[in-house]
Design a protein around this motif. Structure first.
Motif, mmCIF file in Angstrom:
data_model
loop_
_atom_site.group_PDB
_atom_site.id
_atom_site.type_symbol
_atom_site.label_atom_id
_atom_site.label_comp_id
_atom_site.label_asym_id
_atom_site.label_seq_id
_atom_site.Cartn_x
_atom_site.Cartn_y
_atom_site.Cartn_z
ATOM 1 N N ASN A 139 0.805 -1.219 0.000
ATOM 2 C CA ASN A 139 0.000 0.000 0.000
ATOM 3 C C ASN A 139 0.840 1.272 0.000
ATOM 4 O O ASN A 139 0.330 2.356 -0.296
ATOM 5 N N ASP A 140 2.129 1.128 0.351
ATOM 6 C CA ASP A 140 2.997 2.306 0.376
ATOM 7 C C ASP A 140 3.448 2.725 -1.015
ATOM 8 O O ASP A 140 3.990 3.820 -1.181
ATOM 9 N N LEU A 141 3.231 1.882 -2.013
ATOM 10 C CA LEU A 141 3.818 2.093 -3.339
ATOM 11 C C LEU A 141 2.809 2.545 -4.386
ATOM 12 O O LEU A 141 3.165 2.691 -5.553
ATOM 13 N N VAL A 142 1.558 2.768 -3.985
ATOM 14 C CA VAL A 142 0.533 3.143 -4.956
ATOM 15 C C VAL A 142 -0.190 4.409 -4.517
ATOM 16 O O VAL A 142 -0.195 4.764 -3.337
ATOM 17 N N ILE A 143 -0.803 5.081 -5.499
ATOM 18 C CA ILE A 143 -1.579 6.278 -5.212
ATOM 19 C C ILE A 143 -2.916 5.874 -4.609
ATOM 20 O O ILE A 143 -3.584 4.955 -5.098
ATOM 21 N N HIS A 144 -3.324 6.571 -3.565
ATOM 22 C CA HIS A 144 -4.591 6.291 -2.925
ATOM 23 C C HIS A 144 -5.563 7.453 -3.131
ATOM 24 O O HIS A 144 -5.167 8.566 -3.492
ATOM 25 N N GLN A 145 -6.818 7.158 -2.874
ATOM 26 C CA GLN A 145 -7.863 8.174 -2.996
ATOM 27 C C GLN A 145 -7.550 9.404 -2.150
ATOM 28 O O GLN A 145 -7.738 10.543 -2.595
ATOM 29 N N GLN A 146 -7.028 9.185 -0.962
ATOM 30 C CA GLN A 146 -6.730 10.298 -0.063
ATOM 31 C C GLN A 146 -5.651 11.212 -0.640
ATOM 32 O O GLN A 146 -5.638 12.427 -0.376
ATOM 33 N N ASP A 147 -4.744 10.664 -1.453
ATOM 34 C CA ASP A 147 -3.686 11.472 -2.051
ATOM 35 C C ASP A 147 -4.253 12.420 -3.099
ATOM 36 O O ASP A 147 -3.908 13.606 -3.134
ATOM 37 N N LEU A 148 -5.140 11.900 -3.945
ATOM 38 C CA LEU A 148 -5.776 12.750 -4.948
ATOM 39 C C LEU A 148 -6.672 13.799 -4.291
ATOM 40 O O LEU A 148 -6.685 14.963 -4.696
ATOM 41 N N GLN A 149 -7.404 13.366 -3.283
ATOM 42 C CA GLN A 149 -8.273 14.314 -2.583
ATOM 43 C C GLN A 149 -7.460 15.413 -1.903
ATOM 44 O O GLN A 149 -7.884 16.574 -1.863
ATOM 45 N N ALA A 150 -6.296 15.060 -1.393
ATOM 46 C CA ALA A 150 -5.447 16.052 -0.746
ATOM 47 C C ALA A 150 -5.016 17.133 -1.731
ATOM 48 O O ALA A 150 -5.025 18.325 -1.405
ATOM 49 N N VAL A 151 -4.648 16.726 -2.929
ATOM 50 C CA VAL A 151 -4.226 17.685 -3.949
ATOM 51 C C VAL A 151 -5.395 18.573 -4.359
ATOM 52 O O VAL A 151 -5.270 19.806 -4.437
ATOM 53 N N VAL A 152 -6.549 17.959 -4.619
ATOM 54 C CA VAL A 152 -7.723 18.731 -5.039
ATOM 55 C C VAL A 152 -8.133 19.721 -3.956
ATOM 56 O O VAL A 152 -8.394 20.904 -4.235
ATOM 57 N N ASN A 153 -8.180 19.270 -2.718
ATOM 58 C CA ASN A 153 -8.590 20.154 -1.622
ATOM 59 C C ASN A 153 -7.607 21.306 -1.439
ATOM 60 O O ASN A 153 -8.011 22.450 -1.168
ATOM 61 N N ALA A 154 -6.317 21.021 -1.576
ATOM 62 C CA ALA A 154 -5.315 22.076 -1.422
ATOM 63 C C ALA A 154 -5.461 23.125 -2.526
ATOM 64 O O ALA A 154 -5.341 24.332 -2.273
ATOM 65 N N LEU A 155 -5.733 22.685 -3.742
ATOM 66 C CA LEU A 155 -5.887 23.621 -4.856
ATOM 67 C C LEU A 155 -7.134 24.488 -4.686
ATOM 68 O O LEU A 155 -7.105 25.688 -4.985
ATOM 69 N N TRP A 156 -8.224 23.898 -4.200
ATOM 70 C CA TRP A 156 -9.403 24.711 -3.894
ATOM 71 C C TRP A 156 -9.057 25.724 -2.808
ATOM 72 O O TRP A 156 -9.463 26.892 -2.874
ATOM 73 N N GLN A 157 -8.328 25.279 -1.805
ATOM 74 C CA GLN A 157 -7.934 26.163 -0.714
ATOM 75 C C GLN A 157 -7.070 27.313 -1.225
ATOM 76 O O GLN A 157 -7.112 28.427 -0.685
ATOM 77 N N GLY A 158 -6.313 27.045 -2.284
ATOM 78 C CA GLY A 158 -5.448 28.054 -2.867
ATOM 79 C C GLY A 158 -6.149 28.997 -3.825
ATOM 80 O O GLY A 158 -5.484 29.787 -4.509
ATOM 81 N N GLY A 159 -7.470 28.914 -3.892
ATOM 82 C CA GLY A 159 -8.226 29.852 -4.711
ATOM 83 C C GLY A 159 -8.426 29.438 -6.150
ATOM 84 O O GLY A 159 -8.641 30.303 -7.018
ATOM 85 N N ALA A 160 -8.369 28.160 -6.436
ATOM 86 C CA ALA A 160 -8.572 27.697 -7.809
ATOM 87 C C ALA A 160 -9.949 28.117 -8.327
ATOM 88 O O ALA A 160 -10.950 27.976 -7.626
ATOM 89 N N ARG A 161 -9.995 28.628 -9.556
ATOM 90 C CA ARG A 161 -11.268 29.007 -10.179
ATOM 91 C C ARG A 161 -11.913 27.822 -10.878
ATOM 92 O O ARG A 161 -13.111 27.848 -11.195
ATOM 93 N N GLY A 162 -11.146 26.800 -11.117
ATOM 94 C CA GLY A 162 -11.660 25.589 -11.747
ATOM 95 C C GLY A 162 -10.593 24.514 -11.693
ATOM 96 O O GLY A 162 -9.389 24.810 -11.735
ATOM 97 N N ILE A 163 -11.008 23.264 -11.565
ATOM 98 C CA ILE A 163 -10.068 22.139 -11.473
ATOM 99 C C ILE A 163 -10.509 21.040 -12.430
ATOM 100 O O ILE A 163 -11.695 20.731 -12.555
ATOM 101 N N GLN A 164 -9.512 20.459 -13.081
ATOM 102 C CA GLN A 164 -9.752 19.325 -13.961
ATOM 103 C C GLN A 164 -8.890 18.160 -13.500
ATOM 104 O O GLN A 164 -7.689 18.322 -13.271
ATOM 105 N N VAL A 165 -9.499 16.980 -13.340
ATOM 106 C CA VAL A 165 -8.764 15.761 -13.018
ATOM 107 C C VAL A 165 -8.770 14.885 -14.266
ATOM 108 O O VAL A 165 -9.840 14.557 -14.789
ATOM 109 N N MET A 166 -7.591 14.544 -14.731
ATOM 110 C CA MET A 166 -7.422 13.871 -16.017
ATOM 111 C C MET A 166 -8.061 14.755 -17.107
ATOM 112 O O MET A 166 -7.622 15.878 -17.276
ATOM 113 N N ASP A 167 -9.107 14.287 -17.771
ATOM 114 C CA ASP A 167 -9.719 15.109 -18.815
ATOM 115 C C ASP A 167 -11.130 15.560 -18.445
ATOM 116 O O ASP A 167 -11.918 15.909 -19.325
#
Length: 255
Positions: A139-167
């Motif tokens: 489990n230490d070697l793969v991306i988890h849901q919490q990792d993606l959510q952490a990035v998305v939440n941080a970007l919203w916190q940083g004032g993102a006007r819009g976010i795209q995940v993959m396409d």
């Protein structure tokens, strides 16, 4: 000496013999039916090793491609509807301006501006622990849901006007979910590496990524086991508007 017909045990023995024969015939008939049914079901192929049988992953991929096609069709129809509605909808200029502002907030229209992209990836197949760190668990070697959510939440916190995940553009009802080592987003399936793109002030967005406790925790695994982490800054990026369905699906009590 009396014959078997006159013997008191004769009729019982004949009845038992006929019962055995009847039961034997029934067993053979049932076996034949099972063989025929199995042959029809298999169509002359091996039920276990037939290469034409779809694996679960193939089925998921097919459904994902079908959903992508349906989303494209829905987007085309929605564009036609919007064009017809704009011809003469009886609204005032103020109402039109308010509607456009709401569409931007809802994520259904494209936006352009400076952006930051974050790419996350699994560790290499032969990954080992760097000096000073314990040997990794799977489990230490793969991306988890919490990792993606952490990035998305941080970007919203940083004032993102819009976010795209993959396409796909995220909206208020979007759910970033991982099943196994795959990402399921709005009915479609993706495999790593995962790319998250946010339009906003690049400086604020990168600072928010650095300040996030969750992304800091992910960075520990990047250093220890080589998980992928790449941040790119772009002067101008255009994110398409969300084109999928906006209908809500929810459970209802059984009456």
């Amino acid at each position: 000496m009396s014959n078997s017909a006159d013997s008191p045990e004769g009729p019982a023995r004949r009845t038992s013999a006929w019962a055995v024969r009847g039961l034997t015939a029934a067993v053979f008939a049932l076996a034949g039916l099972i063989f025929v049914t199995s042959a029809n079901a298999a169509k002359g192929t091996d039920l276990r090793s037939d290469s034409s049988l779809l694996k679960l992953s193939d089925l998921i991929r097919q459904r994902s491609e079908k959903n992508a096609g349906l989303n494209d069709s829905a987007a085309a129809v929605r564009a036609d509807i919007d064009a017809l509605a704009q011809r003469d909808d009886g609204s005032t200029e103020a109402e039109d301006a308010k509607l456009k502002a709401l569409e931007k907030t809802a994520g259904t229209t494209e936006i352009t501006g400076g952006a930051v992209s974050v790419t996350l990836n699994d560790a290499p197949p032969d990954a080992t622990a760097n000096p000073g760190y314990p040997e990794p668990q799977p489990n230490d070697l793969v991306i988890h849901q919490q990792d993606l959510q952490a990035v998305v939440n941080a970007l919203w916190q940083g004032g993102a006007r819009g976010i795209q995940v993959m396409d796909q553009r995220l909206i208020s009802t979007s759910a970033v979910r991982c099943v196994g080592n795959t990402l399921i987003l709005q009915g479609r399936v993706y495999s790593p590496p995962y790319k998250v793109t946010a339009v906003g002030d690049p400086g604020r967005l990168k600072q928010a990524l650095n300040d996030s406790t969750a992304t800091q925790n992910y960075q520990l695994y990047v250093k220890a086991y080589g998980l992928g982490w790449k941040v790119d800054e772009n002067e101008s990026v255009t994110l398409p508007g969300y084109s999928g369905t906006v209908d809500l699906h929810y459970a209802q009590p059984v009456k």
